[in-house]
Design an enzyme around this catalytic site. Structure first.
Site, PDB file in Angstrom:
ATOM      1  N   SER A 606       0.829  -1.192   0.000  1.00  0.00           N
ATOM      2  CA  SER A 606       0.000   0.000   0.000  1.00  0.00           C
ATOM      3  C   SER A 606       0.875   1.258   0.000  1.00  0.00           C
ATOM      4  O   SER A 606       1.609   1.486  -0.951  1.00  0.00           O
ATOM      5  CB  SER A 606      -0.971  -0.034   1.163  1.00  0.00           C
ATOM      6  OG  SER A 606      -2.001   0.891   0.954  1.00  0.00           O
ATOM      7  N   ASP A 691     -10.588  -3.396  -4.184  1.00  0.00           N
ATOM      8  CA  ASP A 691      -9.875  -2.562  -3.212  1.00  0.00           C
ATOM      9  C   ASP A 691     -10.423  -1.134  -3.232  1.00  0.00           C
ATOM     10  O   ASP A 691     -10.342  -0.452  -4.251  1.00  0.00           O
ATOM     11  CB  ASP A 691      -8.382  -2.564  -3.571  1.00  0.00           C
ATOM     12  CG  ASP A 691      -7.513  -1.937  -2.492  1.00  0.00           C
ATOM     13  OD1 ASP A 691      -8.037  -1.181  -1.661  1.00  0.00           O
ATOM     14  OD2 ASP A 691      -6.298  -2.208  -2.498  1.00  0.00           O
ATOM     15  N   HIS A 726      -8.440  -4.739  -0.430  1.00  0.00           N
ATOM     16  CA  HIS A 726      -7.115  -4.269  -0.035  1.00  0.00           C
ATOM     17  C   HIS A 726      -6.358  -5.301   0.792  1.00  0.00           C
ATOM     18  O   HIS A 726      -5.141  -5.400   0.719  1.00  0.00           O
ATOM     19  CB  HIS A 726      -7.263  -2.981   0.775  1.00  0.00           C
ATOM     20  CG  HIS A 726      -5.994  -2.216   0.964  1.00  0.00           C
ATOM     21  ND1 HIS A 726      -5.351  -1.579  -0.073  1.00  0.00           N
ATOM     22  CD2 HIS A 726      -5.234  -1.983   2.059  1.00  0.00           C
ATOM     23  CE1 HIS A 726      -4.268  -0.980   0.389  1.00  0.00           C
ATOM     24  NE2 HIS A 726      -4.171  -1.217   1.684  1.00  0.00           N
TER      25      HIS A 726
END
Length: 758
Positions: A606, A691, A726
């Site tokens: 991320s 996500d 995610h």
């Protein structure tokens, strides 16, 4: 906490695809010794690998102009907010198929690693039972099952005061176990299943839980009878996982706007229609998001509205719900407030520019402006969190990069609270470690916390705050002959470009590592949002350590490990410190003979994927392999688009590129904007189609552009999980498969794949 573009879990893994998709890929000549794209000579290994060509995304010119600067994004078309465009889905499947093709030769190794990782798990187990009223509550895992059961059993002597020596009875004479909810049953028919909140009502008769079946973090809340499982009323739909009981007959919850910003908090009376719920507060400023927490005393609910720099708080007196929310602290730019309650006082943690590491204050319930400082600000100690009990205050702090837990006694309820005196600090044995609060009983003198280090499995302790006695209640079982004494953990310090000392946490197996630059090393980094990546245990990592890997964490600026200023010096117009700190840590590890460039792998997820993308552009020569999980790599385009989830609230983290200074600074490090014709190491990039934090199109564009630009023959793989978000897949064994795949990729890149035995 506000929702961030972050994720610290495993990397996305998609089940192997085969058949027509593989057949659709364009082959290179099997005898080729020259890469047709670059004209470069290639090794036999590379020649074998390029028998199937990687996918080539079509180019559609998309020009973006700002401040006289024109950026061309030929892969902008890969963004499909509906996630249903057949051409986009087809391309993602083609990338997945190519990844499967390239990794087919290491499937035996991946399976072996998966078997190792799974073999360390005691599959049939329970969590440390937690006392609530007349029950022990715990989670049970079953052999072969992906998900948990939520269970409870009666406490036979519930009237006795809690003790650190309490043990939940088992055996034929013990009170029977009751399974409140079985995730394995609920997950049937879903590719993804996650419970984001599981809340027992104060009277222990009902349970409210929030369910996500897509990975998009949009939840449905169900209320059930804890004994019978009978549904109570209709579910609440389209909500977040922020959920708290307001007494036994009402729930408070939060919903999101069209850009998935938590913006409204509601009060729901059980049995009523959701359309009749009362909106307690609507935050209209799109820089702010809402948070919801219950006080440890369960007398108040606290609603916070927060940006990255500012946080202010309302409270709801559960016994006077008709009064609605009351302002506890006003909105003051740059002032960050967290609140809890005990007796006739609110306890306030306050951070400001002046008191950057926070101070603790108290105020009477009936005069919130009459504050008294009970724990002053200190330049070298950051107050991270606090936990209140009837007679004690626990303060979670950070000093010199390590967490500490300090316990203070409180005067009798109703007496004035002056300075805190005589704090007792809990002692920890490892040189580097991680410690986190667990839920404890407000009325007791027992603190429960979770502890681990890079060689100590997660351990739950009950700590008697009166006597200082701690009792280990549960340590994660690690099967397969694990012995903590076989491993070394240590902390080193690298020197950054500006002379700042950057801590590095290191672990390796004592009898396998030579420290002569011949050892493989995996360096992990994050460095955003003031998040602390503390050195904790991960059983799957043993599959690397037991193959002679060194594992290291670079505690770079932008994180919070060394206090608030550590974060401030790695954000906005100082963001590049995050990347140069990481490079300095890599160079230190090479200089000190922990590894060589040919043995150095890097990993981040991320915002940590942004880190990986940036350092790959800056110093591709320094690394052999890189894994970028759900990476935030299209920084400038994303931050210029307020319609994308999380963008508006992130301007205080990265900067607002609608302002020229920020535009050009962000452009100078945004990974997609800085890919250039040069050699790159072996790279694996992952994404999740659903996500909501980092859109799948960011890593997709990054890979497509890198395929076009890079001048090497190294592996570049893209794996998009089509059924998750995610945090990748939801099952506990599915997550192990992701680790096994990632490790197999790194071993392949390092030429460490053992030959198949015939």
């Amino acid at each position: 906490m506000f929702r961030l573009r972050f994720g610290l879990g495993g990397l996305a893994y998609l089940l192997l695809l085969s058949g027509p998709l593989l057949a659709s890929l364009r082959p290179y000549s099997a005898s080729a010794s020259v890469n047709p794209k670059t004209g470069n000579s290639v090794s036999a290994k590379a020649a074998a690998m390029i028998m199937k060509a990687p996918p080539v995304a079509k180019k559609v010119r998309h020009e973006m102009d700002m401040f006289g600067d024109a950026r061309i994004d030929n892969y902008y078309w890969l963004r499909d907010d509906s996630r249903s465009n057949p051409e986009v889905i087809s391309y993602l499947k083609e990338e997945n198929a190519y990844t499967d093709f390239v990794m087919a030769g290491t499937k035996h190794l991946e399976d072996q690693i998966y078997a190792e990782i799974r073999g360390r798990i005691k599959e049939d187990d329970i969590s440390a039972p937690e006392r609530k009223g007349p029950y022990y509550y715990y989670e049970r895992t079953l052999e072969g099952k992906e998900y948990v059961q939520y269970c409870r059993c009666l406490i036979s002597n519930a009237s006795a005061p809690p003790s650190v020596y309490d043990v939940m009875p088992t055996g034929p004479d013990a009170p029977g176990e009751h399974v409140i909810l079985d995730e394995n049953v609920k997950a049937q028919g879903h590719d993804y299943y996650s419970i984001g909140a599981f809340k027992v009502s104060p009277n222990n008769k009902l349970v409210a839980y929030a369910e996500d079946t897509k990975g998009d973090e949009i939840y449905t809340v169900y209320v059930i009878d804890a004994e019978t499982g009978t549904p109570i009323g209709k579910p609440l739909v389209g909500v977040t996982s922020y959920l708290e009981w307001a007494g036994d007959e009402a729930l408070a919850y939060i919903t999101m706007d069209e850009i998935l910003r938590p913006d409204k908090v509601w009060l729901h009376k059980l049995g009523s229609e959701q359309s009749n719920d009362y909106c307690l507060y609507h935050e209209k400023d799109d820089m702010f998001s809402l948070d919801l927490q219950a006080s440890e005393s369960k007398r108040f609910l606290f609603v916070a509205s927060e940006s990255k720099n500012t946080r202010f708080v309302f409270y709801l007196d559960i016994s006077k719900q008709e009064d609605g929310l009351v302002v506890l602290t006003p909105r003051v730019h740059g002032v960050d407030i967290s609140v809890s309650h005990r007796g006739n006082h609110f306890f306030i943690k306050k951070r400001s520019d002046e008191y950057f590491n926070s101070e603790l204050l108290v105020c009477p319930l009936n005069d919130t402006s009459a504050t008294t400082v009970i724990l002053p600000h200190r330049d070298s100690v950051k107050i991270q969190d606090m936990q209140l009990f009837k007679d004690h205050l626990v303060v979670y702090e950070r000093e010199n990069g390590l967490p500490k837990v300090t316990i203070y006694g409180l005067p009798a309820d109703g007496e004035p609270i002056e300075r805190l005196q005589g704090g007792r600090t809990v002692d920890f044995i490892d040189p580097i470690y991680s410690v986190d609060p667990s839920e404890s009983q407000f009325s007791s003198s027992i603190l429960r916390f979770s502890y681990s280090s890079m060689k100590t499995p997660p351990s739950i302790y009950d700590y008697d705050m009166n006597s200082g006695i701690s009792v280990l209640k549960k340590i994660e079982t690690v099967l397969g002959g694990f012995d903590a004494s076989n491993y070394v953990t240590e902390r080193k310090w690298a020197t950054a470009l500006d002379g700042t000392q950057i801590p590095i946490s290191i672990a390796y197996r004592r009898n396998l590592v030579k420290l002569d630059r011949s050892d493989p090393l995996l360096l992990y980094g994050y460095g955003s949002y003031e998040i602390c990546i503390d050195p904790s245990f991960k059983a799957s990592r043993l599959s690397l350590l037991d193959r002679g890997f060194i594992f290291a964490i670079a505690h770079i600026r932008g994180g919070g490990e060394m206090g608030r200023q550590w974060y401030e010096n790695g954000k906005l117009l100082k963001k590049k410190n995050t990347f140069t700190d990481f490079i300095a840590c890599a160079e230190y590890l090479i200089e000190k003979k922990y590894c060589s460039r040919e043995k150095l792998c890097i990993n981040g997820r991320s915002a940590g994927g942004l880190l990986i993308g940036s350092v790959l552009n800056m110093r591709p020569d320094l690394f052999k392999a890189a894994v970028a999980g759900v990476p935030f790599v299209d920084v400038l385009t994303t931050m210029l688009d307020p319609t994308i989830p999380l963008t508006t609230s992130e301007w205080e983290e990265w900067g607002d590129p609608r302002k020229e200074e920020y535009y050009f600074y962000m452009k100078s490090y945004s990974p997609v904007d800085n890919i250039k014709p040069q050699n790159y190491p072996n790279i694996l990039v992952t994404a999740g189609l659903n996500d909501p934090r980092v859109m799948y199109s960011e890593p997709a564009k990054f890979v497509a552009k890198m395929r076009e630009m890079k001048t090497d023959d190294n592996i570049l793989l893209f794996k998009c999980e089509l059924g998750a978000g995610h945090f990748s897949k939801s099952g506990r064994f599915e997550k192990l498969q992701e680790d096994a795949f990632t490790y197999a990729f790194m071993l392949k890149a390092l030429d460490m794949v053992p030959a198949l035995e015939h």
